[in-house]
Motif scaffolding. Structure first.
Motif, short mmCIF file in Angstrom:
data_model
loop_
_atom_site.label_atom_id
_atom_site.label_comp_id
_atom_site.label_asym_id
_atom_site.label_seq_id
_atom_site.Cartn_x
_atom_site.Cartn_y
_atom_site.Cartn_z
N GLU A 146 0.37 3.11 -11.38
CA GLU A 146 0.38 3.71 -10.04
C GLU A 146 -0.02 2.65 -9.03
O GLU A 146 -1.18 2.29 -8.91
N LEU A 147 0.98 2.12 -8.33
CA LEU A 147 0.69 1.12 -7.31
C LEU A 147 0.19 1.79 -6.04
O LEU A 147 0.68 2.85 -5.65
N GLN A 148 -0.78 1.16 -5.40
CA GLN A 148 -1.33 1.67 -4.14
C GLN A 148 -0.63 1.06 -2.93
O GLN A 148 -0.70 1.60 -1.83
N SER A 149 0.06 -0.09 -3.14
CA SER A 149 0.60 -0.84 -2.01
C SER A 149 1.96 -0.34 -1.53
O SER A 149 2.34 -0.60 -0.38
N PRO B 36 5.16 2.90 -1.70
CA PRO B 36 5.48 4.28 -2.06
C PRO B 36 6.39 4.35 -3.28
O PRO B 36 7.38 3.61 -3.36
N LYS B 37 6.05 5.22 -4.23
CA LYS B 37 6.88 5.40 -5.42
C LYS B 37 8.02 6.36 -5.09
O LYS B 37 7.81 7.41 -4.50
N GLU C 291 -4.52 -6.70 -6.37
CA GLU C 291 -4.87 -5.79 -7.46
C GLU C 291 -3.60 -5.22 -8.11
O GLU C 291 -3.48 -5.17 -9.34
N ASP C 292 -2.65 -4.81 -7.27
CA ASP C 292 -1.40 -4.28 -7.81
C ASP C 292 -0.58 -5.37 -8.49
O ASP C 292 0.08 -5.12 -9.52
N TYR D 212 9.79 1.62 -6.76
CA TYR D 212 9.00 1.65 -5.53
C TYR D 212 9.84 1.13 -4.38
O TYR D 212 10.69 0.25 -4.55
N VAL E 206 2.52 -6.31 -1.53
CA VAL E 206 1.83 -5.81 -2.73
C VAL E 206 0.45 -6.48 -2.82
O VAL E 206 0.33 -7.71 -2.72
N SER E 207 -0.57 -5.68 -2.99
CA SER E 207 -1.94 -6.20 -3.03
C SER E 207 -2.16 -7.03 -4.29
O SER E 207 -1.44 -6.91 -5.28
#
Length: 307
Positions: free
Chosen positions: A10-13, A15-16, A93-94, A26, A90-91
């Protein structure tokens, strides 16, 4: 140290847009998508409860390799591939979550058919031929043996089913009804050209591609047919070791036929919620990695080290 198996991301950066059997899509912008390939694996149209170590990275890196090879060998071939590097949006973290298992691709209109090409008679094609002398309803010469090559590669399209549904074999004529005559003819021509080109390359590297499936999209601005999705991986193809090939019997393989055989033997074919024993998951991963090394000339670890 065991390698973590990634079945959910589940990426936060970004939208899926959607999740498929193996891949999550995404949105980067209105013309670009990020394909993220998990370690999920499906067989007989059912997703296993657990995944295969490093499968997402193998499929992503092998697909990128094929896009390069095919682009060099087929003048004018269009693909949706842009880059293995995630976009700046994209962060960090991602990026760590998707390292090696993502690619930027062009956003195109997807044709709702699977372009299947068969070079050898095996699997469901062999079962049908034994009963009726046909493959996909198409009459074939008498006297073919199990795993014989067809006189020439056979185009046998199917529908592209929604998640949880089953693909349905269709005739080339039906495919033309679905996508239109003009596009159907070009898809068939391209699918056969890509298969024969890839089969020649693979044979040079010790692998027989018995059959495979492609997906194509339409660039609506240029009216070009574009090769999309993953291509020529152990997930979408039957790969046989050329050195062990022998007509008249089942072949050893570098693909998920190994998993299918285990499911059939255990009476679990097409059952939901099946969890593979660890040794089956690891043996499947080892086969995928062996195919990757033969086709690319490097190990997966070497390929990931170049990113």
């Amino acid at each position: 140290m065991s390698i973590p198996v990634v079945t959910t991301i589940e990426l936060q950066s970004l939208p899926k847009l959607t999740s498929g059997k193996v891949r999550d899509l995404y949105e980067i912008d209105d013309k670009t998508l990020l394909f993220v390939t998990t370690d999920r694996i499906s067989a007989y149209d059912v997703i296993m409860a657990n995944g295969v170590p490093q499968k997402g990275a193998i499929l992503t890196q092998l697909t990128a390799h094929w896009f390069k090879v095919l682009g060099e060998r087929i003048p004018g071939l269009k693909t949706h591939f842009i880059s293995l590097t995630p976009p700046p949006s994209v962060s960090d973290e991602d990026k760590a979550l998707i390292r090696g298992r993502s690619m930027q691709v062009r956003r195109l209109k997807v044709f709702p058919i699977e372009a299947i090409v068969r070079g050898y008679i095996t699997g469901s094609a062999w079962n049908e031929y034994q009963k009726t002398g046909t493959v996909h309803g198409i009459p074939q010469p008498a006297g073919l043996q199990q795993c014989s090559p067809f006189p020439k590669p056979l185009y046998t399209p199917s529908t592209k089913a929604e998640l949880g549904e089953h693909d349905e074999n269709i005739s080339p004529e039906k495919a033309a009804e679905i996508v239109g005559e003009k596009y159907a003819a070009r898809i068939e021509e391209l699918a056969l050209k890509v298969y024969t080109t890839a089969a020649e390359y693979a044979r040079e590297h010790g692998i027989i591609i018995a059959d495979t499936k492609f997906e194509f999209g339409l660039d609506e601005e240029t009216d070009d047919i574009v090769l999309i999705d993953e291509v020529l991986t152990p997930d979408s193809s039957r790969f046989w070791p050329a050195s062990e090939y022998e007509v008249g019997r089942d072949q050893d393989s570098f693909d998920k036929q190994f998993l299918r055989n285990w499911l059939t033997k255990e009476g679990l074919k097409a059952k939901d919620g099946v969890e593979m024993p660890q040794e089956i998951a690891e043996a499947t991963s080892a086969r995928y990695k062996e195919a990757f090394k033969l086709l690319t000339g490097k190990t997966l670890e070497e390929a990931l080290g170049e990113l």
